[in-house]
Design an enzyme around this catalytic site. Structure first.
Site, PDB file in Angstrom:
ATOM      1  CE  LYS A   1      26.531  -5.779  -6.022  1.00 49.96           C
ATOM      2  NZ  LYS A   1      26.715  -4.829  -7.114  1.00 49.96           N
TER       3      LYS A   1
ATOM      4  NE  ARG B   1      -1.501  -2.317   2.779  1.00 47.78           N
ATOM      5  CZ  ARG B   1      -1.585  -3.600   2.431  1.00 47.78           C
ATOM      6  NH1 ARG B   1      -2.667  -4.031   1.865  1.00 47.78           N
ATOM      7  NH2 ARG B   1      -0.619  -4.461   2.676  1.00 47.78           N
ATOM      8  CB  THR B   2       3.414   2.546   2.369  1.00 47.49           C
ATOM      9  OG1 THR B   2       2.614   2.031   3.428  1.00 47.49           O
ATOM     10  CG2 THR B   2       3.978   3.886   2.758  1.00 47.49           C
TER      11      THR B   2
ATOM     12  CG  HIS C   1       3.273   3.817   8.666  1.00 51.19           C
ATOM     13  ND1 HIS C   1       3.427   4.684   7.591  1.00 51.19           N
ATOM     14  CD2 HIS C   1       2.815   2.633   8.138  1.00 51.19           C
ATOM     15  CE1 HIS C   1       3.087   4.041   6.478  1.00 51.19           C
ATOM     16  NE2 HIS C   1       2.708   2.809   6.783  1.00 51.19           N
TER      17      HIS C   1
ATOM     18  NE  ARG D   1       7.019   0.684   5.037  1.00 56.70           N
ATOM     19  CZ  ARG D   1       5.794   0.147   5.018  1.00 56.70           C
ATOM     20  NH1 ARG D   1       5.643  -1.124   4.740  1.00 56.70           N
ATOM     21  NH2 ARG D   1       4.739   0.891   5.281  1.00 56.70           N
TER      22      ARG D   1
HETATM   23  N1   CP Z   1      -0.360  -0.120   5.860  1.00 56.01           N
HETATM   24  C1   CP Z   1       0.857  -0.331   5.327  1.00 56.01           C
HETATM   25  O1   CP Z   1       1.852   0.308   5.690  1.00 56.01           O
HETATM   26  O2   CP Z   1       0.874  -1.321   4.389  1.00 56.01           O
HETATM   27  P1   CP Z   1       2.187  -1.750   3.550  1.00 56.01           P
HETATM   28  O3   CP Z   1       3.123  -2.405   4.523  1.00 56.01           O
HETATM   29  O4   CP Z   1       1.674  -2.692   2.499  1.00 56.01           O
HETATM   30  O5   CP Z   1       2.789  -0.507   2.974  1.00 56.01           O
END
Ligand code: CP
Length: 312
Positions: A87, A59-60, A137, A109
């Protein structure tokens, strides 16, 4: 207020209620844009954004990329699993190499809490935290509160229970900060072993009984058990977890009132919620995903205007 108080979005902890309201008002505009037949605007035509994903995401990652493309930014995508990180290249070296290609913003991320904060101190680009370990998040919490506002008209005064694995959840922490800044009342519910010891310092009550929590709340945000962050067992079996902390349609229908059900995804169907709950009209899970694009467009647009403003 017309600009954010920050140059990076590292966590909800670092932004104000005014920042959140500005992001929501900007997202209202972009939500209207992405529902037009021509979904693209030229706002970030001179901006280059690198999406650095050192951890899995569906999603993100897709939502940021779509938001960037809707804003006409130039986009480069980096996935650690297919990169020179394998590496032994360090985070700073990786990012500096990408920045030397004239990147203005980094969406990252990373499995390590604080990775975004660290990066913001070492590189000359605007950093957006797309999830750092079990820490924060922020765009998820923004889209969650925005979805509550859309469904219930306001977040202030609403009672929200976050259910499940609070200990390992960056979604829980960012949601607690966002909801409280917006005036909601927050409780958490889950196995004692999955509730952090510091939770009372955040001004959050713990409710151990799921039925009581659901009868109290207007909104239940159901979290996934994050097995990938667990080195030991925190509850006897998944079946027992589901019996005590899973929501099924029978439980939902037996409550005193109709509540809103949320889930950040990915869902473990049959564990934290059953399919008939996830797919019910009380669940706004896909609305959350839809709103994620507008929220991320708003965040990127507002941060980019600060870059352009600082350069003037
Ligand atoms: N909600 C969320 O962060 O989903 P993903 O891990 O798929 O990005």
């Amino acid at each position: 207020m017309s600009e954010l108080s920050v140059n990076h979005l590292l966590g909800i902890k670092y932004i104000t209620e005014d920042d959140i309201q500005l992001i929501f008002e900007t997202a209202d505009h972009f939500k209207e844009v992405i529902n037009r037949s021509i979904k693209k605007v030229p706002s970030l035509r001179d901006i280059t954004i690198a999406n650095l994903f050192f951890e899995n995401s569906t999603r993100t990652r897709l939502s940021f990329e779509l938001a960037e493309k809707r804003l006409s930014a130039d986009v480069v995508n980096f996935s650690a699993s297919s990169s020179s990180v394998k590496k032994g290249e360090t985070l700073i070296d990786t990012v500096n190499n990408i920045l030397s290609m004239k990147v203005d913003m980094v969406v990252m991320r990373h499995p390590n809490p604080g990775a975004g904060v660290f990066l913001s101190k070492h590189v000359n680009a605007s950093i957006v935290n797309a999830g750092d370990g079990a820490h924060e998040h922020p765009t998820q919490a923004l889209l969650d509160s925005y979805s509550i506002r859309e469904k219930l008209e306001d977040v202030a005064g609403k009672k929200v229970v976050i259910v499940g694995d609070i200990l390992h959840s960056r979604v829980a922490l960012s949601n607690i900060f966002a909801l409280q800044k917006l005036g909601a009342i927050v409780k958490v519910c889950g196995p004692k072993t999955l509730i952090p010891k510091y939770i009372d310092r955040l001004g959050v009550e713990v409710e151990g009984n799921l039925r009581n929590a659901l009868n109290w709340c207007d909104v239940a945000n159901m979290l996934r058990v994050q097995n990938e962050r667990m080195e030991i067992s925190y509850f006897p079996t998944t079946r027992e977890y589901t019996q005590q902390f899973g929501v099924n349609k029978g439980l939902l229908d037996s409550l005193d009132k109709e509540i809103v059900v949320m889930h950040p995804g990915p869902i473990n169907r049959g564990v934290e919620i059953t399919s008939d709950v996830a797919d019910s009209k009380q669940a706004i899970i896909l609305n959350q995903v839809e709103n994620g694009v507008a929220i991320r467009m708003a965040v990127l647009y507002l941060l980019a205007s600060k870059i352009q403003h600082n350069e003037d």
